[in-house]
Design a protein around this motif. Structure first.
Motif, short mmCIF file in Angstrom:
data_model
loop_
_atom_site.label_atom_id
_atom_site.label_comp_id
_atom_site.label_asym_id
_atom_site.label_seq_id
_atom_site.Cartn_x
_atom_site.Cartn_y
_atom_site.Cartn_z
N LEU A 92 0.79 -1.12 -0.23
CA LEU A 92 0.09 -0.02 -0.04
C LEU A 92 0.76 1.23 0.12
N ASP A 93 0.10 2.35 -0.46
CA ASP A 93 1.12 3.56 -0.58
C ASP A 93 0.55 4.31 0.86
N ASP A 94 1.62 4.49 1.72
CA ASP A 94 1.18 4.91 2.85
C ASP A 94 1.52 6.43 3.31
N ASN A 95 1.63 7.12 1.97
CA ASN A 95 1.80 8.70 2.01
C ASN A 95 0.62 9.26 1.43
N ARG A 96 -0.51 8.50 1.33
CA ARG A 96 -1.76 9.49 0.68
C ARG A 96 -2.50 10.16 1.62
N THR A 97 -3.07 11.29 1.42
CA THR A 97 -3.62 12.21 2.34
C THR A 97 -5.17 12.43 2.15
N ASP A 98 -5.63 11.63 1.23
CA ASP A 98 -7.11 11.39 0.93
C ASP A 98 -7.89 10.44 1.65
N GLY A 99 -7.15 9.40 2.46
CA GLY A 99 -7.79 8.40 3.18
C GLY A 99 -8.12 7.29 2.52
N LEU A 100 -7.64 7.17 1.16
CA LEU A 100 -8.05 6.06 0.39
C LEU A 100 -6.79 5.01 0.71
N LEU A 101 -7.28 3.72 0.51
CA LEU A 101 -6.16 2.57 0.40
C LEU A 101 -5.95 2.15 -1.07
N ALA A 102 -4.57 2.39 -1.41
CA ALA A 102 -4.23 2.42 -2.74
C ALA A 102 -2.99 1.37 -2.76
N VAL A 103 -3.17 0.12 -3.48
CA VAL A 103 -1.90 -0.48 -4.00
C VAL A 103 -1.05 0.18 -4.96
N GLU A 104 0.33 0.32 -4.37
CA GLU A 104 1.36 1.14 -5.03
C GLU A 104 2.52 0.66 -5.57
N TYR A 105 2.80 -0.61 -4.61
CA TYR A 105 4.02 -1.16 -4.57
C TYR A 105 3.86 -2.64 -4.90
N PRO A 106 4.93 -3.37 -5.18
CA PRO A 106 4.91 -4.79 -5.59
C PRO A 106 4.40 -5.70 -4.31
N TYR A 107 3.44 -6.50 -4.64
CA TYR A 107 3.05 -7.55 -3.68
C TYR A 107 4.02 -8.66 -4.02
N PHE A 108 4.43 -9.27 -4.95
CA PHE A 108 5.11 -10.56 -4.90
C PHE A 108 6.83 -9.93 -4.92
N GLU A 109 7.58 -10.89 -4.74
CA GLU A 109 9.12 -10.73 -4.62
C GLU A 109 9.41 -10.21 -6.17
N ARG A 110 10.28 -9.38 -6.27
CA ARG A 110 10.97 -8.82 -7.39
C ARG A 110 12.43 -9.06 -7.23
N ALA A 111 13.28 -9.23 -8.23
CA ALA A 111 14.77 -9.07 -7.90
C ALA A 111 15.16 -7.61 -7.66
N GLU A 112 14.45 -6.61 -8.21
CA GLU A 112 14.93 -5.18 -7.72
C GLU A 112 14.50 -4.91 -6.41
N PRO A 113 14.90 -4.17 -5.52
CA PRO A 113 14.33 -3.67 -4.22
C PRO A 113 13.53 -2.59 -4.46
N ASN A 114 12.77 -2.34 -3.40
CA ASN A 114 12.10 -0.90 -3.19
C ASN A 114 13.23 -0.31 -2.46
N VAL A 115 13.74 0.94 -3.01
CA VAL A 115 14.55 1.80 -2.45
C VAL A 115 13.96 2.80 -2.14
N TRP A 116 14.24 3.21 -0.48
CA TRP A 116 13.57 4.14 0.27
C TRP A 116 14.67 5.14 0.73
N ASP A 117 14.39 6.50 1.06
CA ASP A 117 15.10 7.46 1.46
C ASP A 117 14.41 8.35 2.28
N GLU A 118 14.60 7.80 3.76
CA GLU A 118 13.38 8.31 4.69
C GLU A 118 14.58 8.81 5.93
N PRO A 119 14.08 9.96 6.26
CA PRO A 119 15.04 10.79 7.29
C PRO A 119 14.83 10.17 8.81
N GLY A 120 13.74 9.41 8.99
CA GLY A 120 13.23 9.16 10.30
C GLY A 120 13.43 7.81 10.69
#
Length: 275
Positions: free
Chosen positions: A165-193
């Motif tokens: 799920l996309d956890d940065n939405r501000t409209d209250g909707l639950l939206a699938v944005e990222y892979p559910y299944f394992e993929r070779a390439e990672p999700n790369v995050w850059d988060e300060p906290g």
């Protein structure tokens, strides 16, 4: 590509002292109350059963709060993690509470090499561990290699639907944005906290993560020589995974404020190595 372990280890090494100091991990409770258990272990205590005397390994143990909780339930525990800073905090907690716990610094994929393979009654893995691993099949092979015949795995993990799920939405909707299944390439995050309350500022903000579908986890364990004995999906998670959309139950778990039955947030899986 930069090795994911180097990136992720730097991230965890920097956050370990902040996590140990944060009230969210409650290390002071462990030090002042010898019966205190982590909220994660307390949640699954009915499913864990009697741990008295069981030789147990806690994979990806971080700062050791769940590890100490398993020890307090009677298990003979070894904790394993690839972050030296995390293990320093875990050892300090064990020493400060008089708990005889062994800690080993190693990548989880190397656990079968650095520990006594085929000798453990229980392999335990807590919430937020599998996302750091690129290959769930290798993980399942490690679990099976560590267990004695008839030994069991206990896993509670964030549900892959929630990871997607996309956890940065501000409209209250639950939206699938990222892979559910394992993929070779990672999700790369850059988060300060980080996911706990802290005033710390971090320099190592990048992490590499992977999702693993529920069927992929189950299939990997079956292929590695385990049989699944229990699988329960939960409508709660032990942190505010979707900010602004969740409410705390006051016992360490968070649920959707609006119709929580819509979404699985975590699951508990138990498996046994075929004899």
């Amino acid at each position: 590509m930069t090795d994911y372990r180097t990136v992720n280890r730097a991230n965890w090494d920097e956050r370990a002292p902040a996590h140990a100091a944060s009230p969210d991990y409650g290390l002071h409770r462990f030090r002042t109350d010898p019966a205190y258990l982590s909220e994660v272990v307390r949640f699954d205590r009915p499913r864990l059963g009697d741990l008295t005397g069981l030789r147990t390994v806690h994979l990806q143990c971080h700062i050791g709060t769940d590890t100490l909780s398993l020890h307090r339930l009677g298990a003979r525990v070894t904790g394993l993690d690839f972050s030296g800073a995390s293990l320093a905090e875990a050892r300090a907690l064990a020493d400060g509470t008089g708990a005889a716990i062994d800690y080993v610094e190693a990548d989880v994929y190397d656990a079968g090499r650095v520990l006594d393979a085929g000798s453990f009654d229980l392999v335990y893995t807590g919430v937020g561990a599998l996302c750091w691993l690129p290959d769930i099949r290798r993980w399942a092979q490690v679990v099976t290699a560590l267990l004695r015949p008839g030994g069991r795995l206990h896993l509670r993990e964030q549900h892959p639907v929630l990871w997607a799920l996309d956890d940065n939405r501000t409209d209250g909707l639950l939206a699938v944005e990222y892979p559910y299944f394992e993929r070779a390439e990672p999700n790369v995050w850059d988060e300060p906290g980080t996911y706990v309350e802290t005033d710390s500022e971090f320099q190592h903000t990048v992490s590499h993560e992977w999702n693993h579908g529920l069927g992929e986890v189950v299939g990997a364990l079956l292929a590695a020589g385990c049989e699944v004995t229990a699988l329960v999906e939960h409508d709660s998670v032990p942190w505010q995974a979707l900010p602004g959309l969740m409410v705390s139950d006051g016992r360490g778990e968070w649920r959707l404020r609006d119709r929580p039955w819509r979404l699985p947030l975590t699951y508990t899986l138990q498996a046994r190595k075929r004899g």
